[in-house]
Design a protein around this motif. Structure first.
Motif: not given
Length: 148
Positions: A1-27
C-alpha cells in the motif's frame, strides 16, 4: 500500500543515481510512494523511493527505485540513460530517461526485456495515473456495487 514520503528520500536517490526526477513524478511519489498503475493496456507496480524513517517503511520500500535500477542495468540491452520506476512483474520495466545530462524527462517509456525495445507510453506519470478507471480496486468495487 503506497503512503506519503518526505522529499529528502527522493533527493537521496537523485544523488545516488546522479539524476534529477521531473517535478510531476516527484510530486506524485511524495503523495503516494509506489503503488500500482493499471490502464487498459498496461499494469505496473511502481517502485517506491527508499524510506528509512522506520522499520516498517524500510521493509515496504526495500525494492526501491535505486536498487531496481541498479539491477536492471545489469540486464543485456537495458538503456544506459534509463531509470527503472516500475515493473509489470515479468521483467518488463517502465522507465524515465535523460539525454545524457541526468535531467529525467516527464515521458514514460516501456522497456521490453525480451526484445530490448523501448516504446513511449505516456507524456507523464499524470497521464497514466489520472484515468478515473485505472485502479484495480476501483474496478473490483464497481463490480460489487452494481445494482442489477
Amino acid at each position: 500500500m503506497p503512503f506519503p514520503i518526505e522529499e529528502k528520500y527522493i533527493l537521496k536517490i537523485e544523488t545516488d543515481l546522479n539524476v534529477k526526477f521531473p517535478a510531476e513524478f516527484k510530486n506524485r511519489m511524495i503523495q503516494l510512494n509506489g503503488g500500482e498503475i493499471v490502464t487498459r493496456k498496461y499494469a505496473f507496480g511502481l517502485y517506491p523511493f527508499f524510506d528509512t524513517s522506520d522499520r516498517k517503511r524500510i521493509s515496504r520500500t526495500c525494492n526501491h527505485i535505486g536498487l531496481e535500477t541498479k539491477n536492471a542495468r545489469e540486464w543485456n540491452g537495458f538503456p544506459k540513460n534509463a531509470i527503472a520506476i516500475g515493473s509489470d512483474g515479468s521483467g518488463d520495466q517502465i522507465v524515465l530517461t535523460h539525454n545524457g545530462d541526468g535531467i529525467l524527462t516527464n515521458e514514460i517509456y516501456f522497456w521490453n526485456h525480451e526484445t530490448r525495445h523501448v516504446k513511449k507510453i505516456a507524456e507523464s506519470i499524470l497521464q497514466l495515473s489520472s484515468k478515473k478507471d485505472n485502479s484495480f480496486w476501483q474496478r473490483i468495487k464497481s463490480v460489487f456495487n452494481r445494482h442489477d
